[in-house]
Write a protein that holds these residues in place. Structure first.
Motif, PDB file in Angstrom:
ATOM      1  N   ASN A 174       0.763  -1.138  -0.032  1.00  0.00           N
ATOM      2  CA  ASN A 174      -0.043   0.047   0.100  1.00  0.00           C
ATOM      3  C   ASN A 174       0.780   1.172  -0.010  1.00  0.00           C
ATOM      4  N   ILE A 175       1.788   1.466  -0.750  1.00  0.00           N
ATOM      5  CA  ILE A 175       2.768   2.477  -0.920  1.00  0.00           C
ATOM      6  C   ILE A 175       1.825   3.499  -1.590  1.00  0.00           C
ATOM      7  N   ALA A 176       1.801   4.701  -1.126  1.00  0.00           N
ATOM      8  CA  ALA A 176       1.222   5.764  -1.748  1.00  0.00           C
ATOM      9  C   ALA A 176       1.837   6.332  -3.057  1.00  0.00           C
ATOM     10  N   GLY A 177       1.340   7.138  -3.744  1.00  0.00           N
ATOM     11  CA  GLY A 177       1.860   7.903  -4.888  1.00  0.00           C
ATOM     12  C   GLY A 177       1.461   7.080  -6.416  1.00  0.00           C
ATOM     13  N   THR A 178       2.309   7.456  -7.228  1.00  0.00           N
ATOM     14  CA  THR A 178       1.826   7.107  -8.701  1.00  0.00           C
ATOM     15  C   THR A 178       1.981   5.588  -8.940  1.00  0.00           C
ATOM     16  N   ARG A 179       1.622   5.322 -10.432  1.00  0.00           N
ATOM     17  CA  ARG A 179       1.926   3.890 -10.502  1.00  0.00           C
ATOM     18  C   ARG A 179       2.670   3.801 -11.764  1.00  0.00           C
ATOM     19  N   PRO A 180       4.100   4.392 -11.830  1.00  0.00           N
ATOM     20  CA  PRO A 180       4.691   4.358 -13.051  1.00  0.00           C
ATOM     21  C   PRO A 180       5.460   3.067 -13.247  1.00  0.00           C
ATOM     22  N   ALA A 181       6.168   3.008 -14.288  1.00  0.00           N
ATOM     23  CA  ALA A 181       6.928   2.006 -14.759  1.00  0.00           C
ATOM     24  C   ALA A 181       8.349   2.113 -14.099  1.00  0.00           C
ATOM     25  N   THR A 211       5.188   9.992 -13.633  1.00  0.00           N
ATOM     26  CA  THR A 211       4.006   9.603 -14.323  1.00  0.00           C
ATOM     27  C   THR A 211       4.172   8.318 -15.352  1.00  0.00           C
ATOM     28  N   GLU A 212       5.182   8.477 -16.085  1.00  0.00           N
ATOM     29  CA  GLU A 212       5.419   7.466 -17.014  1.00  0.00           C
ATOM     30  C   GLU A 212       6.463   6.379 -16.223  1.00  0.00           C
ATOM     31  N   ARG A 213       7.596   7.026 -16.033  1.00  0.00           N
ATOM     32  CA  ARG A 213       8.667   6.158 -15.571  1.00  0.00           C
ATOM     33  C   ARG A 213       8.930   6.655 -14.041  1.00  0.00           C
ATOM     34  N   LEU A 265      -2.944  10.957 -10.692  1.00  0.00           N
ATOM     35  CA  LEU A 265      -3.516   9.625 -10.236  1.00  0.00           C
ATOM     36  C   LEU A 265      -2.743   9.204  -9.164  1.00  0.00           C
ATOM     37  N   SER A 266      -2.188   9.856  -8.412  1.00  0.00           N
ATOM     38  CA  SER A 266      -1.304   9.223  -7.437  1.00  0.00           C
ATOM     39  C   SER A 266      -2.352   8.793  -6.093  1.00  0.00           C
ATOM     40  N   THR A 267      -1.965   7.935  -5.485  1.00  0.00           N
ATOM     41  CA  THR A 267      -2.662   7.450  -4.416  1.00  0.00           C
ATOM     42  C   THR A 267      -2.106   8.179  -2.977  1.00  0.00           C
ATOM     43  N   THR A 268      -2.723   8.481  -1.753  1.00  0.00           N
ATOM     44  CA  THR A 268      -2.215   9.168  -0.889  1.00  0.00           C
ATOM     45  C   THR A 268      -2.480   8.264   0.574  1.00  0.00           C
ATOM     46  N   SER A 306      -3.630  -0.923  -4.745  1.00  0.00           N
ATOM     47  CA  SER A 306      -4.478   0.343  -4.769  1.00  0.00           C
ATOM     48  C   SER A 306      -4.337   1.391  -5.756  1.00  0.00           C
ATOM     49  N   LYS A 327       4.889  -0.067 -20.317  1.00  0.00           N
ATOM     50  CA  LYS A 327       3.914  -0.590 -19.337  1.00  0.00           C
ATOM     51  C   LYS A 327       2.535   0.199 -19.624  1.00  0.00           C
ATOM     52  N   PHE A 328       2.761   1.510 -20.205  1.00  0.00           N
ATOM     53  CA  PHE A 328       1.154   1.769 -20.726  1.00  0.00           C
ATOM     54  C   PHE A 328       1.636   3.201 -21.734  1.00  0.00           C
ATOM     55  N   GLY A 350       7.454   6.630 -23.039  1.00  0.00           N
ATOM     56  CA  GLY A 350       7.864   6.745 -21.509  1.00  0.00           C
ATOM     57  C   GLY A 350       8.105   6.046 -20.500  1.00  0.00           C
ATOM     58  N   SER A 351       7.091   4.845 -20.484  1.00  0.00           N
ATOM     59  CA  SER A 351       6.853   3.763 -19.567  1.00  0.00           C
ATOM     60  C   SER A 351       7.549   2.427 -19.758  1.00  0.00           C
TER      61      SER A 351
END
Lengths: 425, 481, 120
Positions: free
Chosen positions: A132-139, A225-227, B280-283, B309, B468-469, B472-473
């Protein structure tokens, strides 16, 4: 049409191969070994570092070399048939035979029967989601083992500026591997106040390369964001909660997670086999038989080991147990005594021991925290059966104590075996 | 290179893809323009995945009208497109006397919105239906017509259907400039690509107001409202059967706990108005908050079984309702904007209505194709087949016998299908959404490397270029040696 | 007389060794060890620390892109990164058997790098 075997072994890693070879040695002649990868050897194939085999072979081998010591006899065996690239979908226990449903490209769907089954599926890594680490989901966020596959097997670098979360052995090993491959490993963060990895790995993988190990520290946010562009780390208090004000941003393009291993017990659960909530593996007896007669489990699917040498030894017990079962040599009226961890001992494997055994039984256990100058005791009620002094006991290192057939035979009705640890003065 | 179309749909979320599919029924040249690398990358990929019964929306609004209508259309649409849907019902829990009038007013609203079967139930009936809800609940509003659907499956299926029926799908087409001409629009991407279209449908989600600005239309404003979610492992399946709401607040319908069509349990969302449309970050507070709130509804769920999450953005319009109308600046520019909750539920009805708006403006002949296929081929899922069907499938394509994703039992054959499908997968997340490889509890730990290998082979790209998507990813940054 | 502390890595025990040094920087006494390997480790670590080295070498014409390698014996610790660089530039031709020498006398250490896996 169902095909029949005396023994089916699920998994062709070190556990499965050692179990199959041991069963063959004991006279089982029709064994099928099912492996989902395209080669035998399991995860050892990607563990190219050395340090395997010191206990079992008295040599320092790499993972592939250690595996090869079992692959060659397995491939040459006339008793063991191997099917690679084959996934077992279901194990269904039965009265006289157990059914195994498997699938592959060439045979299609395989409906198999066996007198005995040995489960040796290994384990997998805990993913980011579980943290459950917060933040974005980049590669750029990978489990350490996935990175190990990319780097050691495929020859690709998943990042150049690296932060590793978790000081389990795979994380430590990958710190050194990434360094050898030209990446810059900035730090290893460990949530706990101690590392769960082997001490020699901390010395050889981190200290040698001046990679800092930040204890009581975790990653609280992922950025990019991406990476991946960086992570926020923070110190944690004794309840493992981040301490406000200690946050720091660390730029990086790869976050490796080495945050624990989980036995891969989907098939075990599907077969209705009782699972120990602490080990997350099956509850077994001294010969690694689960509560379902004729179904055995060994290796990391049973409990996570730190050394493959112990996996081999455990799997030989399972192989021998399965052979005895198949040849109707097994004790028909076992009298089991339960084993338990107490006072700092998280678990004991096996979970029960037959009082009728004729050989010594090693009870393996793990402690929940670091102890210095400690004594580990095996007791039956108030009686101390055996004890061992250790300068250091740590969660990352599996320990064992031995119980003898004589001690077992003298146990009163309803007795239980407990292992506990006490810190010395 | 310019390509000329009759109509361009901007945005390939569930709204854009369903509109493109509906338009593909006619003899029209249709372009579907997507800013990102795949369909369903915006609001569609991360929301509550709920087909709302429709008791919540204010009577007389588009939201109310199209929610109830869309929810009624959803089962058949999902059957046609082979999209997982379940009619599991919905419950709004009341915990004290203050909640009772709220539930009563929801009931009244629902009746005015013509929601079928709506009724209040007492504690006993509630606990009989849902044994794991908090026994402190005094009662609930029960909506038997509530359902669950996989929103990205719906968009993927709609895009597949649209493309199979002749729609051209352009990925990575980030609309940056639109020139209005007498007979058509010229639409330019940020990379300088050009497409022309006689009519435009604006289904650009949280960016719909930005796209409207490109033709000088500033009649509405979209603010992104972020919602964070936690997804629990399928070991938690059965903890609830219906979708369980708490009494609504100003920011949304409150935190819910619901099964998903893929047998996971979803909890969320939080609600934060944010500034940046791509955040789109989670906190930590967000994720903790929904866990705490959720304990009130279902005290016993196992948080250790969280497998992932995520957060999603709702496209909240300052008009308070869906913006479904031609632009006041240029009637050839049709908005399907401000589609926040219950947008997914309403999507089939919205698509139908937008096609009607289109037909009103379209001055040329509008004829239906004789060979239009409203569906798509049913995706083969090894996991769901009988033994006999599995045997047959592997005979036809041996790759169905090679299991790549262990957690979800996904074969190499299914991954190849997903890549080769119309508007197919081009990246790791695309494979994941279409096949579920990597959706399970190991979150691609084992299958990630294999999926990358298959993508590399099928797309004839070196592994370092697999993302990934999208741009850049990249997963790999180079060779080790 | 000065002192140095090491964690012994001869086996997974990880004994904390306390090494008393003589005037010339040699080992005067070792304490904290549980076996004689600890003494040997302390001697080596004080005078000429060595480490096992392992990595991969790119393979041409084989069924795998890489083969894993290790140093036949430990190399000087200070040479580890040089060895790593050498393996990045090296190439091997399939077929390869376990124990094949792929890089003889790596970086002038006098130690060979040998294959630890098979490639056909």
């Amino acid at each position: 049409m169902a095909e029949n075997y005396e023994l089916i072994v699920v998994g062709g890693g070190p556990a499965g191969m050692a179990a199959a070879l041991e069963a063959e040695k004991d006279g089982v002649t029709k064994i099928l070994l099912l492996e989902r990868a395209e080669t035998l050897g399991g995860i050892l194939e990607q563990c190219i570092h050395t340090g395997f085999g010191l206990h079992y072979f008295g040599e320092e081998l790499s993972g592939p070399e250690y595996a090869d010591r079992f692959i060659v006899p397995t491939e040459q065996s006339s008793a063991i048939e191997v099917k690679l690239d084959t996934m077992v979908l279901e194990v269904t226990p039965g009265e006289n035979a157990h059914q195994v449903l498997a699938i592959n490209k060439t045979d299609g769907l395989l409906e198999l029967n066996a007198r005995a089954v040995i489960l040796a599926m290994g384990c997998r890594e805990r993913p980011r989601g579980a943290l459950n680490i917060a933040g974005t989901r980049p590669a750029g966020v990978l489990s350490a083992g996935t990175a190990q596959k990319y780097v050691n097997m495929d020859g690709y670098l998943p990042g150049k500026e690296v932060v590793i979360l978790g000081s389990g052995d795979i994380g430590l090993i990958m710190a050194r591997r990434m360094t050898f491959e030209g990446a810059h490993v900035k730090m290893v963060c460990e949530l706990m106040p101690y590392s769960s990895g082997l001490t020699r790995n901390i010395v050889q993988c981190l200290d040698d390369f001046d990679i800092p190990l930040k204890r009581s520290c975790t990653v609280v946010a992922i950025h990019g964001t991406e990476r991946l562009e960086g992570v926020t780390i923070a110190k944690v208090d004794k309840n493992r909660r981040p301490v406000p004000g200690t946050e720091a941003f660390v730029p990086c393009d790869l976050l490796l997670l080495s945050v624990g291993l989980i036995p891969e017990n989907e098939l075990t659960r599907g077969a209705g086999i009782e699972i120990d909530p602490v080990t997350a593996g099956a509850c077994v007896s001294q010969d690694r038989e689960t509560k379902i007669p004729g179904v055995f489990a060994c290796g990391n699917v049973l409990h996570v080991h730190d050394l493959v040498d112990y996996v081999t030894m455990e799997s030989q017990l399972a192989g021998a147990g399965a052979a005895a079962y198949i040849q109707d040599r097994a004790d028909k009226n076992p009298d089991y005594v339960g084993t338990h961890g107490k006072n700092g001992v998280r678990y004991v494997v096996p979970q029960r021991v037959n009082k009728h055994v004729t050989e010594n039984v090693k009870l393996y256990f793990r402690v929940g925290q670091v102890y210095k100058n400690a004594v580990a005791r095996l007791r039956a009620g108030e009686t101390v059966l055996t004890q061992r002094k250790r300068a250091r006991l740590a969660p990352g290192e599996m320990e064992d104590l031995t119980v003898t057939p004589e001690q077992l035979s003298l146990l009163p009705e309803g007795a239980e075996l407990t292992i506990e640890v006490a810190e010395g003065k | 290179m310019t390509e000329n179309y009759d109509v361009a749909v901007i945005g390939a979320g569930v709204i854009g893809t369903l509109i493109a599919r509906s338009l593909s029924r006619y003899n029209l040249r249709v372009a579907l323009l997507e800013k990102l690398h795949d369909v369903a990358q915006g609001t569609t990929k991360a929301n509550s995945a709920i087909v709302h019964a429709g008791f919540d929306a204010k009577p007389g609004t588009f939201k109310a009208k199209y929610n109830v209508r869309g929810a009624a259309m959803m089962p058949e649409l999902c059957q046609t497109l082979h999209v997982p849907y379940a009619n599991n019902g919905a419950l709004v829990l009341g915990f004290d006397d203050d909640d009772v009038p709220v539930l009563e007013s929801l009931l009244e609203r629902g009746r005015r919105n013509k929601v079928p079967g709506l009724r209040l139930i007492g504690k006993e009936e509630l606990l009989a239906m849902e044994p794991n809800v908090n026994p402190c609940a005094v009662g609930a509003l029960y909506a038997p017509s509530g359902g669950i659907v996989s929103p990205f499956d719906l968009a993927i299926a709609a895009a597949e259907c649209a493309v199979a029926n002749g729609v051209d799908f352009y990925r990575d087409f980030d609309v940056a400039r639109i020139n209005q001409h007498d007979t058509h629009f010229s639409i330019y991407s940020a990379a300088g690509k050009k497409r022309t279209a006689k009519l435009v449908v604006n289904a650009a989600g949280v960016h719909a107001d930005d796209v409207a600005h490109l033709v000088g239309d500033d009649s509405f404003h979209i603010s992104p409202r972020r919602g964070e979610y936690l997804l629990l492992d399928n070991t938690q399946a059965g903890v609830v059967n219906a979708t369980i709401f708490q009494c609504p607040s100003d920011m949304g319908k409150g935190v819910l706990i619901t099964p998903t069509v893929h047998h996971n349990i979803l909890i969320g969302p939080s609600a934060d108005d944010i500034d940046v449309k791509d955040d789109l970050s989670t906190t930590d507070p967000g994720l903790k908050g929904i866990q705490t709130t959720m304990r009130l509804s279902v005290p016993g769920y196992q948080i250790k079984d969280v497998i992932t999450s995520f957060s999603g953005l709702r496209a909240h319009s300052n008009t308070g309702d869906f913006v479904l109308r031609p632009s006041l600046i240029d009637p050839r520019f049709i908005h399907a904007a401000g589609i926040e909750s219950p947008g997914l539920s309403a999507s089939p009805a919205i698509a139908a209505y937008v096609v009607k708006l289109f037909a009103d403006v379209w001055e040329e002949e509008l004829s239906e194709k004789t060979n239009w296929n409203p569906g798509r081929p049913k995706p083969l899922r090894i996991k769901e087949l009988s033994r006999e069907e599995r045997r047959e499938a592997i005979k036809k394509r041996p790759e169905y016998g090679r299991i790549v994703c262990r957690c979800e039992t996904v074969s190499e054959g299914e991954i190849i299908d997903a890549i080769r499908a119309p508007a197919g997968a081009r990246d790791m997340d695309g494979v994941k959404r279409r096949t579920r490889a990597g959706m399970g509890r190991c979150q691609a730990g084992f299958c990630g490397t294999k999926v990358l290998e298959i993508l590399s082979r099928e797309l004839q790209l070196p592994p370092q270029e697999i993302t990934k998507f999208g741009a850049g990813s990249q997963i790999l940054l180079g060779k080790t040696k | 007389m000065s002192e140095r502390n090491f964690i012994c890595v001869a086996c997974p025990m990880g004994c904390e060794l306390h090494v008393a040094l003589d005037e010339k920087g040699g080992v005067a006494a070792v304490t904290g060890n549980n076996c004689k390997r600890g003494v040997a480790y302390a001697q080596a670590e004080t005078t000429h620390p060595t480490r096992s080295f392992h990595s991969t070498v790119r393979v041409e014409g084989g069924n795998a892109p890489l083969v894993s390698v290790k140093s036949r014996a430990p190399v000087p610790k200070a040479m580890l990164m040089d060895c790593a660089k050498a393996t990045r530039a090296a190439k091997a031709k399939a077929p390869i058997a376990i124990g094949d020498v792929l890089l003889a006398d790596v970086c002038g250490t006098g130690i060979d790098l040998i294959a630890t896996n098979r490639v056909s």
